[in-house]
Design a protein around this motif. Structure first.
Motif, mmCIF file in Angstrom:
data_model
loop_
_atom_site.group_PDB
_atom_site.id
_atom_site.type_symbol
_atom_site.label_atom_id
_atom_site.label_comp_id
_atom_site.label_asym_id
_atom_site.label_seq_id
_atom_site.Cartn_x
_atom_site.Cartn_y
_atom_site.Cartn_z
ATOM 1 N N PHE A 1 48.100 39.807 32.473
ATOM 2 C CA PHE A 1 47.380 38.871 33.345
ATOM 3 C C PHE A 1 48.255 37.664 33.648
ATOM 4 O O PHE A 1 48.341 37.204 34.796
ATOM 5 N N GLU B 1 35.586 41.164 35.936
ATOM 6 C CA GLU B 1 36.566 41.143 34.851
ATOM 7 C C GLU B 1 36.042 42.043 33.730
ATOM 8 O O GLU B 1 35.066 41.695 33.072
ATOM 9 N N TRP C 1 39.493 49.461 31.128
ATOM 10 C CA TRP C 1 39.763 49.908 32.495
ATOM 11 C C TRP C 1 38.588 49.595 33.417
ATOM 12 O O TRP C 1 37.457 49.439 32.972
ATOM 13 N N LYS D 1 41.510 49.577 39.199
ATOM 14 C CA LYS D 1 41.971 48.201 39.344
ATOM 15 C C LYS D 1 42.577 47.656 38.049
ATOM 16 O O LYS D 1 43.501 46.855 38.078
ATOM 17 N N GLN D 2 42.023 48.051 36.902
ATOM 18 C CA GLN D 2 42.488 47.559 35.608
ATOM 19 C C GLN D 2 42.686 48.732 34.659
ATOM 20 O O GLN D 2 41.889 49.663 34.641
ATOM 21 N N GLU E 1 44.586 48.682 30.748
ATOM 22 C CA GLU E 1 45.487 48.072 29.773
ATOM 23 C C GLU E 1 44.870 48.153 28.374
ATOM 24 O O GLU E 1 43.661 47.990 28.202
ATOM 25 N N THR F 1 40.276 39.427 29.952
ATOM 26 C CA THR F 1 40.437 40.566 30.852
ATOM 27 C C THR F 1 41.902 40.778 31.196
ATOM 28 O O THR F 1 42.663 39.818 31.332
ATOM 29 N N GLY G 1 44.498 42.703 37.156
ATOM 30 C CA GLY G 1 43.809 43.560 38.108
ATOM 31 C C GLY G 1 42.415 43.129 38.484
ATOM 32 O O GLY G 1 41.813 43.694 39.396
ATOM 33 N N CYS H 1 33.518 50.630 34.785
ATOM 34 C CA CYS H 1 34.468 50.156 33.784
ATOM 35 C C CYS H 1 34.234 50.871 32.464
ATOM 36 O O CYS H 1 33.200 51.515 32.268
#
Length: 219
Positions: free
Chosen positions: A22, A68, A145, A153-154, A156, A188, A191, A203
């Protein structure tokens, strides 16, 4: 709305800027200590696996909001000044959470050196899953995610946190008591971004738990 398994939650404590990727994405500086904020429990809303009910509302006063995805920590044993070595003794479980944010409000508040809590305090600003047992997965290495309308989008691992779970518990409890059923949002990864009306947020935490929420505008 009170959340399933979090009906007795007395406070929500959030950690901002807590993933290395981030910081890299934003081009900012890594914090030297956790960035902590509070959210009201009235912002909680539980996933039911029914998109007719699982709704995040954009408040009338905001043009749009940000999503987030985060790992949530549920406190099971109250404590103050908890050393990081004993942090996990005070944790009863974990949950998947979304920290919905009125980013336009927060950006303007920061520019004017004003509090930005209202940007994270609105109803439905903290969607959560049911609470999972503390031994359900490894919280130190689980993938956080998110997808918007099916687009990733996310993604990690919690290994990418700047401040670990024990470090967050130690730091927060040095300022305030952590009480049974309190919820800590751990930050968060890169992404996170804007969502608009009718977007679907999906998510998860690895393949352990996932949830979907649809975005609607407050009437």
């Amino acid at each position: 709305m009170a959340a399933n398994n979090l009906e007795k939650c007395r406070k929500i404590v959030g950690a901002g800027v807590n993933y290395w990727n981030f910081v890299q994405q934003t081009g900012g500086k890594a914090p030297v200590q956790p960035v902590i904020f509070l959210k009201p429990t009235s912002s909680l809303v539980t996933a039911t696996n029914d998109l007719a009910k699982d709704v995040v509302l954009i408040p009338k006063i905001f043009q749009n909001i940000n999503f987030e995805a985060e790992l949530g920590i549920v406190i099971g044993k109250s404590g103050k000044n908890i050393p990081k070595e004993k942090a996990f003794d005070h944790i009863s479980g974990y949950c998947l959470s979304l920290d919905m944010t009125g980013m336009e409000f927060i950006t303007k508040a920061r520019e004017n050196c004003l509090p930005w809590a209202l940007g994270k305090a609105f109803d439905t600003a903290t969607p959560v899953s049911a609470v999972l047992p503390k031994d359900a997965f490894n919280p130190n290495d689980v993938k956080v995610w998110s997808k918007i309308n099916g687009v990733t989008k996310q993604e990690e691992s919690t290994k990418g946190m700047i401040f670990s779970i024990p470090e967050l518990v130690e730091f927060i409890s040095s300022y305030m008591s952590l009480e049974e059923n309190d919820l800590i949002l751990t930050g968060t990864p890169a992404g996170a971004g804007k969502v608009e009306e009718n977007d679907v947020i999906e998510c998860g935490l690895g393949d352990v738990v996932s949830m979907k929420f649809v975005v609607k505008r407050e009437n």
